[in-house]
Design a protein around this motif. Sequence first.
Motif, PDB file in Angstrom:
ATOM      1  N   LEU A 185      25.334  44.759  30.225  1.00 42.02           N
ATOM      2  CA  LEU A 185      24.307  44.082  31.263  1.00 42.02           C
ATOM      3  C   LEU A 185      24.697  44.790  32.754  1.00 42.02           C
ATOM      4  O   LEU A 185      23.412  45.402  33.061  1.00 42.02           O
ATOM      5  CB  LEU A 185      24.657  42.612  31.542  1.00 42.02           C
ATOM      6  CG  LEU A 185      24.520  41.477  30.123  1.00 42.02           C
ATOM      7  CD1 LEU A 185      25.148  40.363  30.461  1.00 42.02           C
ATOM      8  CD2 LEU A 185      23.003  41.801  29.511  1.00 42.02           C
ATOM      9  N   TYR A 186      25.550  44.758  33.144  1.00 42.58           N
ATOM     10  CA  TYR A 186      25.869  45.622  34.399  1.00 42.58           C
ATOM     11  C   TYR A 186      27.260  46.229  34.365  1.00 42.58           C
ATOM     12  O   TYR A 186      27.970  45.617  33.818  1.00 42.58           O
ATOM     13  CB  TYR A 186      25.820  44.644  35.470  1.00 42.58           C
ATOM     14  CG  TYR A 186      24.438  44.286  35.940  1.00 42.58           C
ATOM     15  CD1 TYR A 186      23.472  45.066  36.535  1.00 42.58           C
ATOM     16  CD2 TYR A 186      24.001  43.252  35.607  1.00 42.58           C
ATOM     17  CE1 TYR A 186      22.267  44.530  36.741  1.00 42.58           C
ATOM     18  CE2 TYR A 186      22.757  42.472  35.855  1.00 42.58           C
ATOM     19  CZ  TYR A 186      21.754  43.407  36.160  1.00 42.58           C
ATOM     20  OH  TYR A 186      20.519  43.165  36.516  1.00 42.58           O
ATOM     21  N   LYS A 217      24.907  37.765  38.933  1.00 43.63           N
ATOM     22  CA  LYS A 217      23.566  38.228  38.708  1.00 43.63           C
ATOM     23  C   LYS A 217      22.984  38.120  37.342  1.00 43.63           C
ATOM     24  O   LYS A 217      21.909  37.684  37.332  1.00 43.63           O
ATOM     25  CB  LYS A 217      23.600  39.858  39.118  1.00 43.63           C
ATOM     26  CG  LYS A 217      22.135  40.514  39.245  1.00 43.63           C
ATOM     27  CD  LYS A 217      22.486  41.727  39.809  1.00 43.63           C
ATOM     28  CE  LYS A 217      20.989  42.534  39.879  1.00 43.63           C
ATOM     29  NZ  LYS A 217      21.019  43.829  40.322  1.00 43.63           N
ATOM     30  N   SER A 218      23.799  38.250  36.513  1.00 43.56           N
ATOM     31  CA  SER A 218      23.600  38.411  34.977  1.00 43.56           C
ATOM     32  C   SER A 218      23.016  36.991  34.552  1.00 43.56           C
ATOM     33  O   SER A 218      22.019  36.744  34.256  1.00 43.56           O
ATOM     34  CB  SER A 218      24.752  38.839  34.458  1.00 43.56           C
ATOM     35  OG  SER A 218      24.950  40.034  34.395  1.00 43.56           O
ATOM     36  N   GLU A 221      19.718  36.098  36.029  1.00 41.99           N
ATOM     37  CA  GLU A 221      18.501  36.583  35.138  1.00 41.99           C
ATOM     38  C   GLU A 221      18.473  36.017  34.190  1.00 41.99           C
ATOM     39  O   GLU A 221      17.438  35.700  33.493  1.00 41.99           O
ATOM     40  CB  GLU A 221      18.904  38.114  35.356  1.00 41.99           C
ATOM     41  CG  GLU A 221      18.816  38.928  36.748  1.00 41.99           C
ATOM     42  CD  GLU A 221      19.081  40.217  36.713  1.00 41.99           C
ATOM     43  OE1 GLU A 221      19.199  40.863  35.439  1.00 41.99           O
ATOM     44  OE2 GLU A 221      18.921  40.964  37.627  1.00 41.99           O
ATOM     45  N   LEU A 222      19.684  35.520  33.438  1.00 43.83           N
ATOM     46  CA  LEU A 222      19.565  34.808  31.996  1.00 43.83           C
ATOM     47  C   LEU A 222      19.093  33.619  32.344  1.00 43.83           C
ATOM     48  O   LEU A 222      17.922  32.931  31.274  1.00 43.83           O
ATOM     49  CB  LEU A 222      20.814  34.429  31.320  1.00 43.83           C
ATOM     50  CG  LEU A 222      21.507  35.631  30.733  1.00 43.83           C
ATOM     51  CD1 LEU A 222      22.954  35.507  30.455  1.00 43.83           C
ATOM     52  CD2 LEU A 222      20.783  35.839  29.408  1.00 43.83           C
ATOM     53  N   ARG A 226      14.879  37.077  32.588  1.00 45.33           N
ATOM     54  CA  ARG A 226      14.697  38.411  33.059  1.00 45.33           C
ATOM     55  C   ARG A 226      15.681  39.484  32.726  1.00 45.33           C
ATOM     56  O   ARG A 226      15.555  40.467  33.299  1.00 45.33           O
ATOM     57  CB  ARG A 226      14.351  38.068  34.639  1.00 45.33           C
ATOM     58  CG  ARG A 226      13.165  37.545  35.119  1.00 45.33           C
ATOM     59  CD  ARG A 226      12.760  37.399  36.607  1.00 45.33           C
ATOM     60  NE  ARG A 226      14.065  37.092  37.400  1.00 45.33           N
ATOM     61  CZ  ARG A 226      14.764  37.374  38.055  1.00 45.33           C
ATOM     62  NH1 ARG A 226      15.159  38.943  38.064  1.00 45.33           N
ATOM     63  NH2 ARG A 226      15.934  36.667  38.692  1.00 45.33           N
ATOM     64  N   LEU A 227      16.625  38.956  32.139  1.00 42.32           N
ATOM     65  CA  LEU A 227      17.897  40.018  31.850  1.00 42.32           C
ATOM     66  C   LEU A 227      17.355  40.914  30.850  1.00 42.32           C
ATOM     67  O   LEU A 227      16.998  40.685  30.088  1.00 42.32           O
ATOM     68  CB  LEU A 227      18.906  39.132  31.549  1.00 42.32           C
ATOM     69  CG  LEU A 227      20.331  39.954  31.544  1.00 42.32           C
ATOM     70  CD1 LEU A 227      20.717  40.549  32.900  1.00 42.32           C
ATOM     71  CD2 LEU A 227      21.528  39.243  31.193  1.00 42.32           C
ATOM     72  N   SER A 229      19.189  44.219  28.930  1.00 47.71           N
ATOM     73  CA  SER A 229      20.479  44.724  28.188  1.00 47.71           C
ATOM     74  C   SER A 229      20.468  46.138  27.818  1.00 47.71           C
ATOM     75  O   SER A 229      19.213  46.651  27.331  1.00 47.71           O
ATOM     76  CB  SER A 229      21.311  43.926  27.312  1.00 47.71           C
ATOM     77  OG  SER A 229      20.452  43.757  26.224  1.00 47.71           O
TER      78      SER A 229
END
Length: 260
Positions: A185-186, A217-218, A221-222, A226-227, A229
């Motif tokens: 994810l990040y 942030k993850s 967005e989840l 909007r997340l 991967s």
Amino acid sequence: MDKKIIMIVGDWYYPKMVYQNLKTNFDIQHIIVDNGESTSKLLKRRIKRLGLLQVVGQLLFRIFVVSYINATSKKRFQNILDENNIKQSNYDLNKTTRVSSINSEEGKKLLKSLNPDIIVIVTTRILSKKTLQSVNAKFINIHSGITPKYRGLHGAYWSLINKDKENCGVTVHFVDEGIDTGNILYQDLITDIITPKDNFMTYTYLQLAKALPLLKKSLKELQSDRLISKPNTQEQINNTPYYHPTLWFYLYNRWFRGIK
């Protein structure tokens, strides 16, 4: 409508720091505390995988080096926590359930009853395929290393050992059946905040400081679907996970290479 978030955590202080940071922005509806494997089972499995000599060296490292570092680095630990506004917070007892193992029938039954949308994993055992498939939820984890290159334990230390500062950092990723092989994810590096005061144990706190904003942030967005991967290829993850160093390995690299 916000998605239902729960946590599955190991039984120590680190997950409480994550919980404290998340609960200011998210409604954590339940916390499952996994009591963890017995030391004897863990050692037997580790010896089978790595060999007796390696495991003895790791135990000596933990007994002598980790104990020494923890005793002499308390001020640095606290400085990192204070600088990043990281605190511990006890879980709400009304929202907390302890299980012997999240992979047990008891654990899977509890997950099904909670029926979460998002599950945050913090320092717990490897989740079995049956556990991951027991609910229709996204499992998300902080990993103390840059995946897929530094899977396993203490990725920051091993990247420094390997003269690989461009991969000295932290990853937030989805959880799958492998060891730290889920979609990324990040990621972020800690090389810009490592000081001469830092060492094998303080790297973990620096990684947490970098990871918490990425985790939040993850989750945001989840919540809004909007997340996006980034998958790992099988070629990328075809490497052996890292574990603790042995006592003699650590001392050699500290004395002759200055890697603490």
